[in-house]
Design an enzyme around this catalytic site. Structure first.
Site, PDB file in Angstrom:
ATOM      1  N   VAL A 109       0.290   3.132   1.365  1.00 13.69           N
ATOM      2  CA  VAL A 109       0.581   4.009   0.239  1.00 13.69           C
ATOM      3  C   VAL A 109      -0.609   4.924  -0.049  1.00 13.69           C
ATOM      4  O   VAL A 109      -0.525   6.149   0.075  1.00 13.69           O
ATOM      5  CB  VAL A 109       0.942   3.191  -1.024  1.00 13.69           C
ATOM      6  CG1 VAL A 109       1.235   4.120  -2.195  1.00 13.69           C
ATOM      7  CG2 VAL A 109       2.130   2.269  -0.758  1.00 13.69           C
ATOM      8  N   CYS A 110      -1.721   4.318  -0.405  1.00 15.95           N
ATOM      9  CA  CYS A 110      -2.872   5.078  -0.906  1.00 15.95           C
ATOM     10  C   CYS A 110      -3.680   5.749   0.206  1.00 15.95           C
ATOM     11  O   CYS A 110      -4.498   6.634  -0.076  1.00 15.95           O
ATOM     12  CB  CYS A 110      -3.771   4.170  -1.724  1.00 15.95           C
ATOM     13  SG  CYS A 110      -2.898   3.368  -3.088  1.00 15.95           S
ATOM     14  N   ILE A 111      -3.468   5.356   1.450  1.00 20.10           N
ATOM     15  CA  ILE A 111      -4.118   6.034   2.574  1.00 20.10           C
ATOM     16  C   ILE A 111      -3.128   6.907   3.325  1.00 20.10           C
ATOM     17  O   ILE A 111      -3.436   8.053   3.674  1.00 20.10           O
ATOM     18  CB  ILE A 111      -4.783   5.016   3.525  1.00 20.10           C
ATOM     19  CG1 ILE A 111      -5.766   4.136   2.757  1.00 20.10           C
ATOM     20  CG2 ILE A 111      -5.508   5.732   4.663  1.00 20.10           C
ATOM     21  CD1 ILE A 111      -6.873   4.899   2.044  1.00 20.10           C
TER      22      ILE A 111
END
Length: 218
Positions: free
Chosen positions: A121-123
């Site tokens: 998600v965050c990468i």
């Protein structure tokens, strides 16, 4: 006929040619991370942070919902950058945060190196977004983690298929040094490796202690 020259490849990282973005190394995110042991994650994150700070790499530190939900960023990340402001977001995709993008544009580097939680998600979000906008993207895979090995591996595959280049934390450190004859950063690099470089660091300590050996010697 192609002639070889003693010059580095264009895709190798240098301290001054990229921006490092460290994303959501926070307690709440770490609790659910299962693709990598928490102590190894913290170790690798520390190695990356120490390397970036030591080589003067332009670095952005960003969190999500730091005060309301996710908690503080790891000390291993923040300590090498004393006084640096953490850019707190509401968006899961860092690339959709105006403050982060303003800092990316202020720094003005065409290469972005990512590490953080969670990979899927965050990468993935900022990596794919940066690629779409013409940036070269690198991802430090062993300084990132996810809720399962499957989630992490599929995320890395997705980014690689889109054009991102996967690297590891120790690779990042050694690529910034790249030549042991660079005496001005030799002690710093081997010092980081000795503390955070696992078995390789133990080997450096052994060789130095027992034989006063040095990689820069011929």
């Amino acid at each position: 006929m192609t002639n070889a020259t003693a010059t580095p490849g264009k895709t190798l990282l240098k301290p001054n040619d990229h921006t490092l973005i460290l994303i959501d190394f926070q307690s709440q995110m770490a609790f659910a991370t299962k693709s990598i042991a928490p102590e190894l994650l913290r170790n690798n994150a520390a190695l990356v942070s120490q390397a970036a700070a030591g080589f003067g790499v332009s670095t952005i530190l960003t969190t999500v919902a730091e005060k309301s939900f996710s908690g503080p960023m790891f000390d291993e990340i923040t300590t090498p950058f004393p006084g640096q402001k953490l850019l707190d977001r509401t968006s899961m995709n860092t690339w959709e945060d105006e403050a982060v993008i303003e800092e990316v544009n202020r720094i003005g580097k065409g290469r972005i190196v990512f590490a953080g939680l969670w990979t899927s998600v965050c990468i993935v979000g900022p990596a794919l977004s940066a690629l779409d906008q013409g940036f070269e993207v690198y991802v430090i895979t062993d300084a990132s983690g996810d809720i399962s090995p499957e989630a992490h591996e599929r995320a890395v595959e997705r980014m690689v298929q889109a054009g991102a280049r996967p690297i590891t934390s120790l690779q990042y450190l050694l690529e910034l040094q790249r030549d042991w004859a660079r005496g001005e950063t030799y002690n710093m690099t081997t010092g980081i490796a000795r503390k955070w470089g696992g078995a390789y660091g133990l080997g450096i300590t052994y060789a130095k202690t027992m034989f006063n050996a040095s990689e820069g010697a011929h």
